[in-house]
Design a protein around this motif. Structure first.
Motif, PDB file in Angstrom:
ATOM      1  N   TRP A   1       0.830  -1.208   0.000  1.00 35.26           N
ATOM      2  CA  TRP A   1       0.000   0.000   0.000  1.00 35.26           C
ATOM      3  C   TRP A   1       0.863   1.256   0.000  1.00 35.26           C
ATOM      4  CZ3 TRP A   1      -0.375   4.212   3.200  1.00 35.26           C
ATOM      5  CH2 TRP A   1      -1.506   5.033   3.039  1.00 35.26           C
ATOM      6  N   THR A   2       0.467   2.224  -0.830  1.00 37.13           N
ATOM      7  CA  THR A   2       1.136   3.523  -0.849  1.00 37.13           C
ATOM      8  C   THR A   2       0.099   4.639  -0.983  1.00 37.13           C
ATOM      9  OG1 THR A   2       1.428   3.496  -3.262  1.00 37.13           O
ATOM     10  CG2 THR A   2       3.240   2.603  -1.919  1.00 37.13           C
TER      11      THR A   2
ATOM     12  N   ALA B   1       4.222   7.090  -1.349  1.00 28.23           N
ATOM     13  CA  ALA B   1       4.951   6.799  -0.110  1.00 28.23           C
ATOM     14  C   ALA B   1       4.253   5.702   0.678  1.00 28.23           C
ATOM     15  CB  ALA B   1       5.074   8.056   0.743  1.00 28.23           C
ATOM     16  N   THR B   2       5.049   4.880   1.373  1.00 26.05           N
ATOM     17  CA  THR B   2       4.506   3.772   2.154  1.00 26.05           C
ATOM     18  C   THR B   2       3.955   4.259   3.491  1.00 26.05           C
ATOM     19  OG1 THR B   2       6.620   3.315   3.240  1.00 26.05           O
ATOM     20  CG2 THR B   2       6.205   2.221   1.126  1.00 26.05           C
ATOM     21  N   LYS B   3       3.295   3.358   4.205  1.00 22.72           N
ATOM     22  CA  LYS B   3       2.734   3.699   5.508  1.00 22.72           C
ATOM     23  C   LYS B   3       3.837   4.090   6.495  1.00 22.72           C
ATOM     24  CE  LYS B   3      -0.157   1.867   9.245  1.00 22.72           C
ATOM     25  NZ  LYS B   3      -0.914   0.703   9.741  1.00 22.72           N
TER      26      LYS B   3
ATOM     27  N   THR C   1       6.702   5.411   5.853  1.00 19.49           N
ATOM     28  CA  THR C   1       7.205   6.739   5.493  1.00 19.49           C
ATOM     29  C   THR C   1       6.277   7.830   5.996  1.00 19.49           C
ATOM     30  OG1 THR C   1       8.261   5.871   3.490  1.00 19.49           O
ATOM     31  CG2 THR C   1       7.863   8.251   3.579  1.00 19.49           C
TER      32      THR C   1
END
Length: 215
Positions: free
Chosen positions: A43-44, A48-50, A52
């Motif tokens: 998931w982004t 950006a990822t969680k 991040t």
């Protein structure tokens, strides 16, 4: 504290930018899937990822605290002067404003408390609906309804560090379940006409066996 217009303007501008970024990161974290599901499905949000977004939200939160403190120090005298002036002109308006601010704070508190309670209830419900198995290496395997709806077999295997193909073989050999790594878990359940609770138990047992056999 006396401050130049340049300093006041700079603080206000930076504070506005940080506020916007904090709001965006908060929206991202609100929409992010719970727990390890976000990592498992890749998931982004805005690229950006969680993890991040969590880092960005945390650091910007501290930056905002510092900026607000500077803003209050710089404008404290002006704030006092304006409040005194307003109080002399109309005590009713000032009192009404303070009451309104109090109501907003109280309302925000209860809204936050209600949201937190709802999240806890959702978590407890999800946990109670899930199936857990603890393997010999003390790894707890939990399968929930939300995982069946959002994960493929391959993503589930990666969550628990097992080989997806090995999991496919175990499902076929031990439970006569036809599955492909790229299939959604819910699709496998429907195609094989399985009971949901039974399928959760089967998946947990199959993953435990795959881990015991070395992935």
């Amino acid at each position: 504290m006396k401050a130049s217009a340049w300093l006041r303007g700079t603080v206000d501008l930076v504070l506005t930018v940080v506020f916007i970024l904090v709001a965006i990161s908060g929206i991202a974290l609100y929409q992010a899937p719970p727990g390890r599901v976000a990592d498992a499905i890749g998931w982004t949000f805005l690229g950006a990822t969680k993890d991040t977004w969590e880092t960005v939200h945390t650091y910007l939160g501290f930056v905002m605290i510092g900026l607000v403190a500077i803003h209050l120090v710089v404008g404290f005298n002006s704030m006092i002067v304006m409040l005194r002036s307003a109080f002399k002109k109309s005590r009713v308006k000032v009192a009404g404003s303070l009451v309104l601010i109090g109501l907003v704070l109280v309302g925000g508190y209860f809204a936050f408390a209600a949201l937190t309670a709802e999240e806890e209830t959702t978590y407890e419900t999800t946990s109670s609906e899930g199936t857990s198995v603890t393997t010999v290496d003390n790894t707890t395997i939990e399968i929930t309804g939300s995982m069946l709806k959002s994960l493929t077999l391959e993503q589930l295997a990666k969550m628990y560090d097992v080989d997806p193909q090995k999991l496919v073989e175990i499902l076929k050999a031990d439970y006569n379940i036809e599955a492909q790594p790229t299939q959604l878990l819910e699709t496998i359940e429907i195609n094989n006409e399985l009971d949901r609770e039974q399928f959760k138990e089967i998946l947990a047992e199959a993953i435990a066996k795959a881990k015991q056999e070395g992935g």
